[in-house]
Design an enzyme around this catalytic site. Sequence first.
Site, short mmCIF file in Angstrom:
data_model
loop_
_atom_site.label_atom_id
_atom_site.label_comp_id
_atom_site.label_asym_id
_atom_site.label_seq_id
_atom_site.Cartn_x
_atom_site.Cartn_y
_atom_site.Cartn_z
N CYS A 1 8.74 56.76 61.84
CA CYS A 1 9.98 55.57 62.21
C CYS A 1 9.37 54.72 63.45
CB CYS A 1 11.16 56.15 62.01
SG CYS A 1 12.70 54.47 61.73
N LYS B 1 21.12 46.17 59.98
CA LYS B 1 19.90 48.27 60.16
C LYS B 1 19.62 48.35 58.53
CE LYS B 1 20.74 52.83 61.97
NZ LYS B 1 21.10 53.47 62.87
N SER C 1 16.40 55.20 58.19
CA SER C 1 17.38 54.45 58.86
C SER C 1 17.03 53.75 60.55
CB SER C 1 17.76 55.95 59.43
OG SER C 1 18.96 55.59 60.47
N HIS D 1 12.01 58.49 56.96
CA HIS D 1 12.55 59.89 57.32
C HIS D 1 12.18 60.79 56.24
CE1 HIS D 1 13.24 59.16 61.70
NE2 HIS D 1 13.89 57.72 61.27
N GLU E 1 11.73 63.85 56.76
CA GLU E 1 12.37 64.88 57.08
C GLU E 1 13.73 65.45 56.72
OE1 GLU E 1 12.67 62.20 61.06
OE2 GLU E 1 11.38 62.47 59.21
N ARG F 1 29.21 58.51 63.40
CA ARG F 1 28.28 57.85 64.67
C ARG F 1 29.26 56.60 64.72
NH1 ARG F 1 21.91 58.31 66.12
NH2 ARG F 1 22.87 56.10 64.96
#
Length: 309
Positions: free
Chosen positions: A142, A163, A192, A235, A237, A249
């Site tokens: 990323c 985003k 992300s 991502h 992972e 968040r």
Amino acid sequence: MPICIPDELPAVNFLQNENVFVMTSTRANIQNIRPLKVLLLNLMPKKIETENQFLRLLSNTPLQVDIQLLRIDNRKCRNTPAEHLNNFYCDFEQIKHQNFDGLIVTGAPLGLVEFEDVAYWKQIERIISWAKEHVTSTLFICWAVQAALNILYGLPKFTREVKLSGVYYHSTLNPLALLTRGFDESFFAPHSRYADFPEQVVREHTDLDILSSSEDAGVYLLASKDKRMVFVTGHPEYDAGTLASEYLRDLAAGLAPKIPINYFPDNNPERKPLASWRSHGHLLFSNWLNYYVYQITPYDLTYMNPTLD
């Protein structure tokens, strides 16, 4: 892992033509085996969570992997106890004279920060430069991809207005590529990021192979021809709930984030998301460890001369 069969067996050519990794008896008899040394540079705020995610993927292989955790500097971390960092992490000065089979550089929440404003930019430059001489293969995730493309190829920072968040379809582009061996022709992977990686810019200004991309998310998987550098813009992972945590968040912070694409069942944040990318993530890291690290790294790391021969 490869299968080992006699050199003259007709299946050797048959399987190799199907992109199956075959190790002939001649090669197997001279192969030395030892644990792989992999360095994990953890730039994420929640370091323990990130450790768990990457170690899960690195553990799903017959190869023994010795992990060394690396922090960028000794500044305090709000989301990780100092005791944990002091007990389990090393500083660059402690390992700069060593060689490693692999290096993983994680993402970081710096998508809207200019490179020159990143507090540890000089350290990032130093570590990436060091890796060219001391690491067989480095895998960037990323934001680290954006940083590495700037440092290694001079690519400027491209930033999306909105985003990119969600789980996207991707396609494999080279059926013979070792890194995507065993992949489905289309697969899911989470993203992300604010970072953008225009395919035309990558093709015009680097010699990297684009191994996978998404119609909606863009370039996903890149690799240098010598297998020394691998770039993953998403991502793989991530846990099943990571995108949800980030969404909630940002919502609490008043950022009015969009609901992650193709993530919550029925697009309802009240429902528990399921990981649809887990098998892809495991296979990606398994292929990287096997074909880009284990098969080309020298047995004696004193001599850092990775080769395919």
